[in-house]
Design an enzyme around this catalytic site. Structure first.
Site, short mmCIF file in Angstrom:
data_model
loop_
_atom_site.label_atom_id
_atom_site.label_comp_id
_atom_site.label_asym_id
_atom_site.label_seq_id
_atom_site.Cartn_x
_atom_site.Cartn_y
_atom_site.Cartn_z
CG ASN A 150 7.35 45.79 40.02
OD1 ASN A 150 7.64 45.14 41.03
ND2 ASN A 150 8.10 45.81 38.96
CD GLU A 248 16.93 40.75 39.91
OE1 GLU A 248 17.53 41.54 39.15
OE2 GLU A 248 17.34 39.62 40.18
CB CYS A 282 12.97 45.90 37.38
SG CYS A 282 12.36 44.26 37.67
#
Ligand code: ADP
Length: 479
Positions: A150, A248, A282
């Site tokens: 992403n 993460e 995120c």
């Protein structure tokens, strides 16, 4: 004729027996390039090269590492239009977002170029007279870097730049869907003077290339960004090898909107935070926790903004929302829209696949209302342009709903009350808190990361990156 981009192992570009195509999600007819697929043996060779290079690299000196990072920053900045375009073409975020992310990568390299010149320790008196104590930071050793699709350039940058800054050799595996920007960054760093073995690129599937990295005990530390399921594998493999790891893994970020919020600011934060970058961040605001006095005005205004959003080809300068990254992700987004409906939520707007001139993965951003916080659409990360409104009575309930999640990455509030904003900053269970700002969109010089199921290990970015990328030595000297 589409070129095949090789992997970089021990300073050599290696074509490999197989390759994978990089496809444009805005136009599936458009093949951007082919990228060599690494094997388990390639990973082993890359780790061997990194191990062999580690000692010299650790002693290479701060000027050499500064110069490489600075040169990389300068080249990325100079080529931002071209690289940003490649980014948008392979990932699907808009051209403005692609160029913005590229600039951010350049800024990250520049930041860590500066940090190499600020490597410092401490000198303390010992409790024993005549003894000196020195505390210094040393490289952690071979760093394995596994990144998601992403942020094809910013995430590799914020993991590779500190590794170089603190003198660690790197084995880097980018996400399969976005090998293009990863290749460009490695090429730039290689030409900027990274010695053989200090930077290795191994493209390929997570189950083969990533897994081979997890299984190799010679990798001293792994930094990973991606799904929770893979994060758990990284953790388990790392514990087995007693290696340091940093994870993460997403979020279910709340944006609280209180009755006293500036409605324009709140709607802007919600629409940007939930849907820009096609909701594939995120830090996206997937839960809009709205108090009842402003609820209907807020929902109306959001729906009207969403109706006007231009969904289209990422490379068309008019586009505001690019395509979803691939068919699998689009299907997952549409499945969640269906799940939300079945759970009894009201689909206020959007949620359907869109047809455009070119064959791509287009979707109208979706907004649910009348949702409860325990619905699957509010507990599981969708990772697409899907957001829900959760109506609450007051601030106390809003805070409790905001915190009632297994994740803890970013948490936002829109209010004009200093008292409530301050209370929220102190009590939000998240690594990052935003007041009158979208939950997504962070600076590059300060720590990034979350609490609870979102993150594990030391923070990334800014000076806090040193915690992961170095180990501390305490030396005692009796003069
Ligand atoms: P996403 O849903 O963002 O694709 P993943 O966790 O599947 O999340 O992917 C993030 C990164 O982890 C990618 O580079 C992927 O190739 C890698 N990966 C996937 N499976 C594994 C695995 N078993 N071991 C190591 N890395 C993996």
């Amino acid at each position: 004729m589409v070129e095949t981009r090789p992997n970089l192992i021990d300073g050599q570009w290696l074509a490999g027996a197989q390759s994978a195509a990089n496809i444009n999600p805005s136009d599936t007819e458009d093949t951007i390039g082919h990228y060599a697929t690494a094997t388990r043996d390639d990973v082993e060779a890359a780790v061997s090269a990194a191990c062999a290079a580690a000692d010299d690299w650790a002693r290479s000196g701060i000027q050499a590492r500064h110069d490489i990072l600075r040169a990389a920053s300068d080249e990325i900045m100079a080529r931002r239009e071209e690289i940003g375009r490649l980014l948008s073409r392979e990932e699907g975020k808009t051209l403005a977002e692609g160029i913005g992310e590229t600039v951010r990568a350049a800024q990250i390299f520049n930041f860590f170029a500066g940090e190499t010149l600020r490597l410092a320790g401490e000198r303390l008196d010992s409790v024993r007279p005549g003894v000196d104590v020195e505390i210094s930071r040393e490289p952690i050793g071979v760093v394995g870097i596994i990144t998601p699709w992403n942020f094809p350039i910013a995430i590799p940058a914020w993991k590779i730049a500190p590794a170089i800054c603190y003198g660690n050799p790197v084995v880097f595996k980018p996400a399969e869907l976005v090998p293009g920007c990863a290749w460009v960054v490695v090429d730039i760093l290689h030409r900027a003077g990274m010695p053989a073995g200090t930077l290795n690129l191994v493209n390929g599937p997570g189950s083969v290339v990533g897994q081979a990295m997890l299984d190799d005990p010679r990798i001293n530390a792994i930094t990973f960004t991606g799904s929770q399921a893979t994060g758990e594998r990284v953790a388990q493999a790392s514990v087995r090898h007693m290696r340091k790891f940093q994870l993460e893994m997403g979020g279910k970020n709340p944006l609280v909107v209180l009755d006293d919020a500036d409605i324009d600011v709140a709607v802007d934060c919600a629409v940007q935070g939930a849907f820009f970058s096609t909701g594939q961040r995120c830090t996206a605001s997937s839960r809009l926790v709205v108090s009842e006095g402003i609820h209907s005005r807020f929902v109306e205004a959001c729906a009207s903004r969403i109706r006007d959003l231009l969904v289209g080809d990422a490379l068309d300068s008019r586009t505001q929302i690019g395509p979803v990254v691939d068919e699998t992700q689009l299907q997952q987004d549409l499945d969640y829209v269906e799940i939300g409906r079945r759970e009894g939520a009201t689909l206020r707007i959007g949620g359907e696949r869109l047809k455009r001139d070119k064959n791509g993965f287009y979707m109208q951003p979706a907004l649910f209302t009348d949702t409860r916080n325990d619905m699957r659409i509010n507990t599981e990360e969708v990772f697409g342009p899907v957001a829900s409104v959760i109506r609450v009575r007051n601030y106390e309930e809003a805070l409790s709903v905001a915190n009632d999640t297994p994740f803890g990455l970013s948490s936002g509030i829109c209010t004009q009350s200093l008292k409530l904003a301050t209370h929220f900053k102190r009590n939000a269970q998240a690594g990052m808190v935003m007041v009158n700002l979208p939950t997504a969109g962070v600076d590059y010089h300060v720590p990034f990361g979350g609490t609870k199921g979102s993150s594990y290990g030391p923070r990334e970015q800014g000076r806090y990156a040193a915690e992961f990328h170095t180990t501390v030595k305490t030396a005692y000297t009796s003069a």
